[in-house]
Structures are given as C-alpha cells and as structure tokens.
Design a protein around this motif. Structure first.
Motif, short mmCIF file in Angstrom:
data_model
loop_
_atom_site.label_atom_id
_atom_site.label_comp_id
_atom_site.label_asym_id
_atom_site.label_seq_id
_atom_site.Cartn_x
_atom_site.Cartn_y
_atom_site.Cartn_z
N ASN B 50 38.38 41.53 30.62
CA ASN B 50 37.72 40.44 31.34
C ASN B 50 36.23 40.74 31.49
N GLU B 52 34.14 39.83 33.69
CA GLU B 52 33.75 40.17 35.06
C GLU B 52 34.06 41.63 35.41
N ASP B 53 34.93 42.29 34.63
CA ASP B 53 35.28 43.68 34.92
C ASP B 53 34.20 44.65 34.42
N THR B 54 33.31 44.18 33.53
CA THR B 54 32.29 45.07 32.96
C THR B 54 30.92 44.80 33.59
N ALA B 55 30.87 43.93 34.61
CA ALA B 55 29.58 43.54 35.20
C ALA B 55 28.84 44.74 35.78
N SER B 56 29.59 45.74 36.26
CA SER B 56 28.94 46.91 36.87
C SER B 56 28.25 47.79 35.83
N LYS B 59 24.06 43.95 32.34
CA LYS B 59 24.16 42.58 31.82
C LYS B 59 24.07 42.58 30.30
N LEU C 129 36.45 34.87 39.97
CA LEU C 129 35.57 35.43 40.99
C LEU C 129 35.02 36.77 40.50
N PRO C 130 33.80 37.15 40.93
CA PRO C 130 33.30 38.49 40.55
C PRO C 130 34.19 39.57 41.16
N GLN C 131 34.28 40.69 40.44
CA GLN C 131 35.00 41.85 40.99
C GLN C 131 34.24 42.37 42.20
N ARG C 134 39.35 40.20 42.37
CA ARG C 134 40.68 40.24 41.76
C ARG C 134 41.33 41.60 41.99
#
Lengths: 159, 159, 159
Positions: B50, B52-56, B59, C129-131, C134
C-alpha cells in the motif's frame, strides 16, 4: 459425570442442529476438495510456486521453468478463495441461526439451498459455465446467509 | 436466571469440549502469528503493497521503490492462506465433532495430531524444509479433519 | 421432544451468548459487504479476472482488454483477505470465550471494541487514511482476540 455426558450430547440430538452439522460438514468437505484439485492441476500442469516443490525435477534451470503460474491452477485457487469468503460466514452465522430456534423445515430449506448453490458455483467456476451461471449461484448462497443473519439478529439482538 | 447461567457454563465443563477449546485457541493463535511474521518481513525487507505504508520513507520515487514483492513476504503469506484453508475446516468440523460425543482419548488424539501437524507445516514452509516435509504435515492435518467429519456425518446425518 | 426443544434454545437465551451472536453477525455481514464492494469496483473500473466475465463486452481483443488488475479492486481484495485473517479467529475464539462464563459487561467491552476496530479498519483501508490509522485499528482488533484467547485457555486448559 453421567449427567454431564448426557447434556454434552444434547445439542447434537436436536434436529435443527443435526441438519446444521450435516450441511456444514458437507460444504467444508467440498471446500477442502479444492486443495486436492489445486494439487492435481499443479502436478499435471507442472506449475509450482515454491522452489522446494520442483526439486524432484532436477537442479538449476531445468527445475526453475516449473516455477510459473498456470491459468487452470489460478482458476481453482480463485474458486477456493471464493469458498472461504462465503462458506466462513455460512458456518458462523448458520451456527447462531441453528441455535435461534428456527422451524426444522425452514432451516433445512436454508441449508439445502446454500449447499446446492455452492456446489453449482464450483462447477460453474471450474468448467467454466458462461455467466451469469457463476454469478447467480454466488448470489443465491449469499442471500441464504443474509436471511439467516436477519433471523439471528432479530432473535439475539443485544448490542 | 440462576439455572440459565448454570447451564450456560456447562459446555465448557465438558472435558471433550475443553480439549476442543484449548486446541482451537492454540491453532488460531498460531494462525494469527502469521500476521506478525508478515509484518516483520515487510518491515525488515522493506517490501510493501500500500502506498500509504511507505509514506514514512519520503515522497515520490524514494518511497515508491519499496512498493514491491519480496520472496520471504510472499512465502509467509502463502503459509497464512494455507492456514486459513485448513484451520477453518478444523475449527468448524471440530466443534461439531466435540459435540458428537466422542471418547475423550480419541478426541485428544485427533486434536493433538492436528495441532502438531499444523505447527510442523509452518516450520516446513518458513525454513523451508525439503519436500515431502511440508506435503506430509499438510496431509496429516487434512486427514484428521476428514476423520472428524466422518464421525460428525455418521452421528448427525439429517439431510 | 418438548424438553429437547426448550434446551436447544437455551444458549441463545444466555445474555453473553446473545451479545456474541449479535456482534458475530455484524462483523461477518461487514466482511460479506467486501464482496459487493469488489463487484462494484470490478464493474465500474471494468477490471475482470475470468474471461467468461467479459463476454458481454464482445469477442476477442475488445473483451480481452478488460482482463486486467485495477488498484482499487486489489485494495478491496486485500481488505477482504485481512478481514478473513482477523474475523475468523474472532468468531472461533469468541464462541469459546462466550461459553467460558465471562461477565456480560466484560464480554460486551471485548465485542464492541473488536467490531468498532474492524469497521474503522475497513474505512482506513478503503479511503485510504494515512498510517498508522489502519495499523492501529488492526492492532486493536488483534489484541481483543488475544485477550479472549487468554481467558479461554485459562478456563478450558486441557492439553
């Protein structure tokens, strides 16, 4: 102990529960059959996913070519996953439904239609039959589980 | 009310049911462990599915490269799915079996062999052990569930 | 027969069991909803996996282009599989927990938090939603099931 044992067998003596047990065992065995069909296609189509499963075909490239996907294997696997998605709710909601005191004839109607629909769904998926064969058999099973859930919530409702 | 409560705890007082509860909790906890192992490999191998799981990780392209499949992650996921396919039938058929009045020693034999086979299966899948290690442990668990289904259908049969 | 029927409805008369039945029906219906959402995205995104599902779009190449994966479809499917991996243990362990004689208020607390966490998890996955939205909702549901398993093993333990 004696009384305890007498009581422990009481649920299975109830006719609605016996019908639930029969149909649940049948649809779970049908679902388990999908594993054997997957294995059959993996072996006959020589299409594996784990390197250790192809070791008997030799070492290196000669074995590596059997690490591939096959349309027939993937089809059975999709049917298996669809079973999980639909038979799990039937088993869970069906148990609560069987304990909610339905008429035996009504309960049998639900269980028979569900089991028939899921067996048809498997044939529709594996042959495959043209649509809407698979879609309809899926919808019938889905509706039966929904109908049982309605009865459970009406009887048990405690939020 | 008093009598009702006394009855409600009766099932868990039955020894076969207690054994079923113990082994079912164990194999379901073992299945739940697969989620943690998947998460462990996703984080250590930096392989996510996903966005959103790699946002940390930042970018754009710097994060996008972690949206990939990893052989270790996929292996745990296959083990997890195999658990679902085999532990679900055990839990469903095992409940009916426990209520069908088997001898405690026979029931314990079934539950112990199944739990042992599934724990072995997980080790065989994750290490991985050479075949037929994984295949045999799968077949043993499968056969135990089949044997319990036979007893359920013999006792409950009402079609 | 009369007494048998009276006894068969006794489990559903127990308040903890009624609460279990209510929340189990709710989370299983929520899980079933994922099938409808998958079908909705497959049809609106025109992304199918079985050739027979695209037959209504014409023959040959014109239909073949709809045999493809779509990120929205895959996202719902991952949410559905995550439901299976987490709701199956809840249903199995929750049943044993409900029969292990917990306080009604404690049981309701477990069931309510689990159901709430799984509904949040679905929103967190589908919006998305952002982590750690979830991740946290997953961990809360996981912990509730773990807590119930602990109570089951403490009450039933018979290895």
């Amino acid at each position: 102990r004696r009384e305890e044992m007498a009581k422990s067998t009481q649920l299975i003596d109830n006719e609605v529960f016996r019908a639930y047990a029969t149909y649940t065992a049948i649809v779970l065995l049908k679902m388990m059959l999908m594993s054997l069909i997957t294995a059959y296609f993996r072996i006959t189509r020589k299409a594996f996913v784990n390197p250790e499963d192809t070791a008997s075909f030799g070492k290196g490239e000669s074995a590596k070519k059997y690490l591939r996907t096959d349309p027939d294997v993937e089809r059975v696997r999709r049917g298996h996953l669809n079973d999980l998605e639909n038979i799990v709710p039937f088993v869970g909601i069906g148990l609560l439904y069987a304990l909610s005191g339905p008429e035996l004839s009504t309960a049998l109607l639900h269980f028979r239609i569900f089991a028939g629909a899921r067996i048809l769904h498997t044939f529709a998926y594996l042959i495959p039959l043209p649509q809407p064969g698979r879609g309809l058999s899926w919808a019938v099973g889905y509706s039966v589980t929904f109908s049982m859930a309605y009865k459970v919530l009406k009887t048990a409702w405690l939020l």
